[in-house]
Design a protein around this motif. Structure first.
Motif, PDB file in Angstrom:
ATOM      1  N   UNK A   1       0.858  -1.160   0.000  1.00 48.36           N
ATOM      2  CA  UNK A   1       0.000   0.000   0.000  1.00 48.36           C
ATOM      3  C   UNK A   1       0.909   1.229   0.000  1.00 48.36           C
ATOM      4  N   UNK A   2       0.616   2.151  -0.916  1.00 50.01           N
ATOM      5  CA  UNK A   2       1.426   3.353  -1.056  1.00 50.01           C
ATOM      6  C   UNK A   2       0.515   4.531  -1.358  1.00 50.01           C
ATOM      7  N   UNK A   3       0.520   5.537  -0.477  1.00 57.28           N
ATOM      8  CA  UNK A   3      -0.272   6.730  -0.751  1.00 57.28           C
ATOM      9  C   UNK A   3       0.443   7.516  -1.848  1.00 57.28           C
ATOM     10  N   UNK A   4      -0.255   7.737  -2.965  1.00 56.84           N
ATOM     11  CA  UNK A   4       0.376   8.434  -4.081  1.00 56.84           C
ATOM     12  C   UNK A   4      -0.144   9.855  -4.265  1.00 56.84           C
ATOM     13  N   UNK A   5      -1.218  10.217  -3.546  1.00 57.88           N
ATOM     14  CA  UNK A   5      -1.740  11.577  -3.636  1.00 57.88           C
ATOM     15  C   UNK A   5      -2.528  11.898  -2.383  1.00 57.88           C
ATOM     16  N   UNK A   6      -2.355  13.139  -1.902  1.00 59.12           N
ATOM     17  CA  UNK A   6      -3.076  13.578  -0.719  1.00 59.12           C
ATOM     18  C   UNK A   6      -3.273  15.081  -0.813  1.00 59.12           C
ATOM     19  N   UNK A   7      -4.523  15.503  -0.854  1.00 55.49           N
ATOM     20  CA  UNK A   7      -4.870  16.921  -0.862  1.00 55.49           C
ATOM     21  C   UNK A   7      -5.959  17.123   0.194  1.00 55.49           C
ATOM     22  N   UNK A   8      -6.387  18.347   0.419  1.00 52.34           N
ATOM     23  CA  UNK A   8      -7.485  18.551   1.365  1.00 52.34           C
ATOM     24  C   UNK A   8      -8.788  17.860   0.945  1.00 52.34           C
ATOM     25  N   UNK A   9      -8.931  17.558  -0.351  1.00 49.75           N
ATOM     26  CA  UNK A   9     -10.175  16.979  -0.867  1.00 49.75           C
ATOM     27  C   UNK A   9     -10.122  15.482  -1.153  1.00 49.75           C
ATOM     28  N   UNK A  10      -8.982  14.985  -1.582  1.00 49.18           N
ATOM     29  CA  UNK A  10      -8.866  13.587  -2.017  1.00 49.18           C
ATOM     30  C   UNK A  10      -7.566  12.978  -1.532  1.00 49.18           C
ATOM     31  N   UNK A  11      -7.589  11.655  -1.447  1.00 48.75           N
ATOM     32  CA  UNK A  11      -6.328  10.935  -1.420  1.00 48.75           C
ATOM     33  C   UNK A  11      -6.474   9.680  -2.251  1.00 48.75           C
ATOM     34  N   UNK A  12      -5.327   9.215  -2.754  1.00 48.12           N
ATOM     35  CA  UNK A  12      -5.286   8.034  -3.604  1.00 48.12           C
ATOM     36  C   UNK A  12      -4.214   7.104  -3.058  1.00 48.12           C
ATOM     37  N   UNK A  13      -4.589   5.845  -2.889  1.00 52.79           N
ATOM     38  CA  UNK A  13      -3.668   4.824  -2.406  1.00 52.79           C
ATOM     39  C   UNK A  13      -3.533   3.765  -3.488  1.00 52.79           C
ATOM     40  N   UNK A  14      -2.285   3.374  -3.750  1.00 50.26           N
ATOM     41  CA  UNK A  14      -2.014   2.304  -4.705  1.00 50.26           C
ATOM     42  C   UNK A  14      -1.761   1.019  -3.929  1.00 50.26           C
ATOM     43  N   UNK A  15      -2.425  -0.050  -4.339  1.00 47.14           N
ATOM     44  CA  UNK A  15      -2.220  -1.370  -3.762  1.00 47.14           C
ATOM     45  C   UNK A  15      -1.527  -2.219  -4.817  1.00 47.14           C
ATOM     46  N   UNK A  16      -0.313  -2.646  -4.510  1.00 49.54           N
ATOM     47  CA  UNK A  16       0.446  -3.467  -5.447  1.00 49.54           C
ATOM     48  C   UNK A  16      -0.113  -4.883  -5.456  1.00 49.54           C
ATOM     49  N   UNK A  17       0.198  -5.602  -6.514  1.00 51.79           N
ATOM     50  CA  UNK A  17      -0.175  -7.012  -6.592  1.00 51.79           C
ATOM     51  C   UNK A  17       0.494  -7.765  -5.458  1.00 51.79           C
ATOM     52  N   UNK A  18      -0.095  -8.868  -5.037  1.00 47.65           N
ATOM     53  CA  UNK A  18       0.439  -9.643  -3.918  1.00 47.65           C
ATOM     54  C   UNK A  18       1.885 -10.067  -4.110  1.00 47.65           C
ATOM     55  N   UNK A  19       2.303 -10.233  -5.340  1.00 51.85           N
ATOM     56  CA  UNK A  19       3.665 -10.688  -5.600  1.00 51.85           C
ATOM     57  C   UNK A  19       4.677  -9.544  -5.546  1.00 51.85           C
ATOM     58  N   UNK A  20       4.235  -8.351  -5.161  1.00 52.44           N
ATOM     59  CA  UNK A  20       5.132  -7.211  -5.078  1.00 52.44           C
ATOM     60  C   UNK A  20       5.375  -6.537  -6.416  1.00 52.44           C
ATOM     61  N   UNK A  21       4.790  -7.061  -7.454  1.00 54.55           N
ATOM     62  CA  UNK A  21       4.938  -6.528  -8.799  1.00 54.55           C
ATOM     63  C   UNK A  21       3.927  -5.406  -9.002  1.00 54.55           C
ATOM     64  N   UNK A  22       4.356  -4.281  -9.538  1.00 53.13           N
ATOM     65  CA  UNK A  22       3.451  -3.156  -9.758  1.00 53.13           C
ATOM     66  C   UNK A  22       2.715  -3.243 -11.091  1.00 53.13           C
ATOM     67  N   UNK A  23       2.567  -4.453 -11.622  1.00 54.65           N
ATOM     68  CA  UNK A  23       1.857  -4.610 -12.887  1.00 54.65           C
ATOM     69  C   UNK A  23       0.348  -4.464 -12.706  1.00 54.65           C
ATOM     70  N   UNK A  24      -0.110  -4.439 -11.476  1.00 60.43           N
ATOM     71  CA  UNK A  24      -1.521  -4.301 -11.135  1.00 60.43           C
ATOM     72  C   UNK A  24      -2.367  -5.489 -11.574  1.00 60.43           C
ATOM     73  N   UNK A  25      -1.731  -6.641 -11.807  1.00 59.78           N
ATOM     74  CA  UNK A  25      -2.522  -7.805 -12.184  1.00 59.78           C
ATOM     75  C   UNK A  25      -3.473  -8.210 -11.064  1.00 59.78           C
ATOM     76  N   UNK A  26      -3.147  -7.878  -9.826  1.00 57.86           N
ATOM     77  CA  UNK A  26      -4.053  -8.165  -8.717  1.00 57.86           C
ATOM     78  C   UNK A  26      -4.075  -6.994  -7.731  1.00 57.86           C
ATOM     79  N   UNK A  27      -3.617  -5.850  -8.160  1.00 59.34           N
ATOM     80  CA  UNK A  27      -3.596  -4.671  -7.294  1.00 59.34           C
ATOM     81  C   UNK A  27      -4.683  -3.704  -7.707  1.00 59.34           C
ATOM     82  N   UNK A  28      -4.535  -2.452  -7.304  1.00 60.76           N
ATOM     83  CA  UNK A  28      -5.519  -1.461  -7.692  1.00 60.76           C
ATOM     84  C   UNK A  28      -5.299  -0.136  -7.009  1.00 60.76           C
TER      85      UNK A  28
END
Length: 85
Positions: A1-28
């Protein structure tokens, strides 16, 4: 889990695939509207499309307002209440 954006209105968190690969095959991405207390989770094809659009947006060196405007397009789809954040 990695917070990639944070403002007063929104935040966005990236969840990597379980295998640690950032291909997003199972992340989001979790996008949270702080003011409305709602969120959406994007995975699969939607997550890949989101990542591509974010990369294009970042290339233009956007202001915080421009990023928030981009994230605002997801507001109508944010139906899940934020419970434990």
């Amino acid at each position: 889990m990695l917070m990639i954006y944070d403002s007063p209105n929104y935040y966005v968190v990236e969840f990597a695939a379980d295998n640690g690969n950032h291909s997003l095959s199972a992340g989001g991405y979790e996008i949270v509207d702080k003011t409305a207390g709602r969120e959406i989770f994007l995975d699969g094809t939607l997550a890949r499309q989101f990542r591509e659009e974010v990369q294009k947006l970042i290339a233009s060196e956007p202001s915080e307002d421009e990023v928030d405007e981009f994230l605002g397009q997801f507001d109508t789809f944010m139906t899940n209440p934020v419970v434990l954040h």
